[in-house]
Design a protein around this motif. Sequence first.
Motif, PDB file in Angstrom:
ATOM      1  N   GLN A 265       0.826  -1.206   0.000  1.00 21.39           N
ATOM      2  CA  GLN A 265       0.000   0.000   0.000  1.00 21.39           C
ATOM      3  C   GLN A 265       0.860   1.256   0.000  1.00 21.39           C
ATOM      4  O   GLN A 265       0.559   2.234  -0.690  1.00 21.39           O
ATOM      5  CB  GLN A 265      -0.922  -0.017   1.219  1.00 21.39           C
ATOM      6  N   ARG A 266       1.951   1.236   0.762  1.00 20.15           N
ATOM      7  CA  ARG A 266       2.853   2.388   0.777  1.00 20.15           C
ATOM      8  C   ARG A 266       3.509   2.591  -0.584  1.00 20.15           C
ATOM      9  O   ARG A 266       3.698   3.721  -1.038  1.00 20.15           O
ATOM     10  CB  ARG A 266       3.925   2.191   1.846  1.00 20.15           C
ATOM     11  N   ILE A 267       3.869   1.483  -1.222  1.00 22.74           N
ATOM     12  CA  ILE A 267       4.488   1.584  -2.549  1.00 22.74           C
ATOM     13  C   ILE A 267       3.510   2.202  -3.540  1.00 22.74           C
ATOM     14  O   ILE A 267       3.867   3.080  -4.341  1.00 22.74           O
ATOM     15  CB  ILE A 267       4.946   0.192  -3.024  1.00 22.74           C
ATOM     16  N   GLU A 268       2.250   1.761  -3.503  1.00 22.40           N
ATOM     17  CA  GLU A 268       1.248   2.315  -4.403  1.00 22.40           C
ATOM     18  C   GLU A 268       1.038   3.799  -4.136  1.00 22.40           C
ATOM     19  O   GLU A 268       0.884   4.601  -5.068  1.00 22.40           O
ATOM     20  CB  GLU A 268      -0.063   1.549  -4.242  1.00 22.40           C
ATOM     21  N   ASP A 269       1.039   4.182  -2.847  1.00 19.05           N
ATOM     22  CA  ASP A 269       0.880   5.597  -2.509  1.00 19.05           C
ATOM     23  C   ASP A 269       2.051   6.422  -3.033  1.00 19.05           C
ATOM     24  O   ASP A 269       1.876   7.522  -3.562  1.00 19.05           O
ATOM     25  CB  ASP A 269       0.755   5.762  -0.993  1.00 19.05           C
ATOM     26  N   GLN A 270       3.275   5.879  -2.865  1.00 17.87           N
ATOM     27  CA  GLN A 270       4.458   6.599  -3.318  1.00 17.87           C
ATOM     28  C   GLN A 270       4.458   6.775  -4.837  1.00 17.87           C
ATOM     29  O   GLN A 270       4.892   7.795  -5.359  1.00 17.87           O
ATOM     30  CB  GLN A 270       5.723   5.844  -2.886  1.00 17.87           C
ATOM     31  N   LEU A 271       3.972   5.761  -5.553  1.00 18.02           N
ATOM     32  CA  LEU A 271       3.961   5.820  -7.014  1.00 18.02           C
ATOM     33  C   LEU A 271       2.740   6.546  -7.560  1.00 18.02           C
ATOM     34  O   LEU A 271       2.661   6.810  -8.759  1.00 18.02           O
ATOM     35  CB  LEU A 271       4.014   4.401  -7.595  1.00 18.02           C
ATOM     36  N   GLY A 272       1.780   6.856  -6.689  1.00 18.13           N
ATOM     37  CA  GLY A 272       0.600   7.581  -7.129  1.00 18.13           C
ATOM     38  C   GLY A 272      -0.392   6.737  -7.894  1.00 18.13           C
ATOM     39  O   GLY A 272      -1.140   7.251  -8.733  1.00 18.13           O
ATOM     40  N   PHE A 273      -0.401   5.432  -7.618  1.00 18.79           N
ATOM     41  CA  PHE A 273      -1.356   4.573  -8.309  1.00 18.79           C
ATOM     42  C   PHE A 273      -2.764   4.838  -7.783  1.00 18.79           C
ATOM     43  O   PHE A 273      -2.987   4.922  -6.578  1.00 18.79           O
ATOM     44  CB  PHE A 273      -1.016   3.101  -8.088  1.00 18.79           C
ATOM     45  N   VAL A 274      -3.747   4.946  -8.704  1.00 21.58           N
ATOM     46  CA  VAL A 274      -5.149   5.110  -8.324  1.00 21.58           C
ATOM     47  C   VAL A 274      -5.978   4.159  -9.160  1.00 21.58           C
ATOM     48  O   VAL A 274      -5.599   3.793 -10.278  1.00 21.58           O
ATOM     49  CB  VAL A 274      -5.641   6.565  -8.548  1.00 21.58           C
ATOM     50  N   ALA A 275      -7.091   3.758  -8.607  1.00 21.38           N
ATOM     51  CA  ALA A 275      -7.971   2.851  -9.339  1.00 21.38           C
ATOM     52  C   ALA A 275      -8.632   3.588 -10.493  1.00 21.38           C
ATOM     53  O   ALA A 275      -9.181   4.678 -10.322  1.00 21.38           O
ATOM     54  CB  ALA A 275      -9.029   2.285  -8.399  1.00 21.38           C
ATOM     55  N   GLN A 276      -8.584   3.021 -11.679  1.00 20.15           N
ATOM     56  CA  GLN A 276      -9.176   3.621 -12.868  1.00 20.15           C
ATOM     57  C   GLN A 276     -10.464   2.891 -13.223  1.00 20.15           C
ATOM     58  O   GLN A 276     -10.521   1.662 -13.170  1.00 20.15           O
ATOM     59  CB  GLN A 276      -8.195   3.535 -14.053  1.00 20.15           C
ATOM     60  N   PRO A 277     -11.521   3.647 -13.591  1.00 17.34           N
ATOM     61  CA  PRO A 277     -12.774   2.986 -14.001  1.00 17.34           C
ATOM     62  C   PRO A 277     -12.583   2.198 -15.283  1.00 17.34           C
ATOM     63  O   PRO A 277     -11.799   2.579 -16.148  1.00 17.34           O
ATOM     64  CB  PRO A 277     -13.732   4.164 -14.207  1.00 17.34           C
ATOM     65  N   THR A 278     -13.280   1.082 -15.362  1.00 15.78           N
ATOM     66  CA  THR A 278     -13.180   0.222 -16.540  1.00 15.78           C
ATOM     67  C   THR A 278     -13.872   0.878 -17.728  1.00 15.78           C
ATOM     68  O   THR A 278     -15.002   1.363 -17.630  1.00 15.78           O
ATOM     69  CB  THR A 278     -13.837  -1.140 -16.259  1.00 15.78           C
ATOM     70  N   LYS A 279     -13.202   0.907 -18.859  1.00 16.11           N
ATOM     71  CA  LYS A 279     -13.763   1.496 -20.072  1.00 16.11           C
ATOM     72  C   LYS A 279     -14.029   0.408 -21.098  1.00 16.11           C
ATOM     73  O   LYS A 279     -13.235  -0.507 -21.268  1.00 16.11           O
ATOM     74  CB  LYS A 279     -12.799   2.535 -20.648  1.00 16.11           C
ATOM     75  N   THR A 280     -15.166   0.557 -21.763  1.00 15.39           N
ATOM     76  CA  THR A 280     -15.524  -0.435 -22.774  1.00 15.39           C
ATOM     77  C   THR A 280     -15.043  -0.037 -24.155  1.00 15.39           C
ATOM     78  O   THR A 280     -14.969  -0.865 -25.052  1.00 15.39           O
ATOM     79  CB  THR A 280     -17.049  -0.619 -22.807  1.00 15.39           C
ATOM     80  N   ASN A 281     -14.745   1.258 -24.327  1.00 11.76           N
ATOM     81  CA  ASN A 281     -14.299   1.710 -25.638  1.00 11.76           C
ATOM     82  C   ASN A 281     -12.858   1.305 -25.879  1.00 11.76           C
ATOM     83  O   ASN A 281     -12.018   1.423 -24.999  1.00 11.76           O
ATOM     84  CB  ASN A 281     -14.425   3.234 -25.754  1.00 11.76           C
ATOM     85  N   VAL A 282     -12.576   0.838 -27.062  1.00 14.28           N
ATOM     86  CA  VAL A 282     -11.227   0.454 -27.438  1.00 14.28           C
ATOM     87  C   VAL A 282     -10.593   1.602 -28.193  1.00 14.28           C
ATOM     88  O   VAL A 282     -11.150   2.098 -29.168  1.00 14.28           O
ATOM     89  CB  VAL A 282     -11.233  -0.812 -28.315  1.00 14.28           C
TER      90      VAL A 282
END
Length: 232
Positions: free
Chosen positions: A68-85
């Motif tokens: 969790q700390r690594i994700e916070d440091q890297l700025g990872f956030v959950a992205q909504p799933t997109k159906t468009n290609v």
Amino acid sequence: MNYQSEDLKNALAAEYVLGTLRGPARQRFQKLMMQFPLISDATQTWEQHLNGLGQKIPPVTPDIVVWQRIEDQLGFVAQPTKTNVVAITKSKPRIWQSIAGLASAAAIVLAVLLFSFQPPLQPEVQQLALMSNEQADLLWALEIGADTISVQATKKLIAKSDADYELWIVAVDGRPPISLGLLPKVGKLVLSKPQLFDQIEIAALAVSLEPLGGSPNGSPTTVLYTSELVIL
């Protein structure tokens, strides 16, 4: 210097295997191993013993908090799933080069952070002692931990059935030897380590031959072997 001395031979062999014997001293010891089979045998014994200790150290799995700390440091956030290609065009190759560069940088940061948050391994065994006879046969191997003394009897030990073997502390200050308990005649035995063990300066550990049940008067009857402690 008497390199045939049991204590000196075992101390140098242990330092050689651990890698703390360096420079000219290490080169001299390598020559001694070629000249004296007993020194070579002692070194092989220490290699087997210390390699066995290394295999006992368990791997450490990072806690979920670390990730969790690594994700916070890297700025990872959950992205909504997109159906468009989205079609990939060849008109902007620099964008993908930049993304690849960021991915490589993220991997490096991830490795650094993981290493930084990794808790240090604390070896259980703090000191070692090897009890050998005059023929340099290893009879007992002792591993001293924080609270216990683990003793392994070897196949070279030919124990007397009508007597026991007792382990003693020989202190530097000259006080009477302190009993640590009876040693096993076969297999492995774990003894309790008294607090006094870490409170006094120890010159050596000694093994005495005693009547069945141990020393009748609280003192060694017949001292057979001694060994200095090797600090890891």
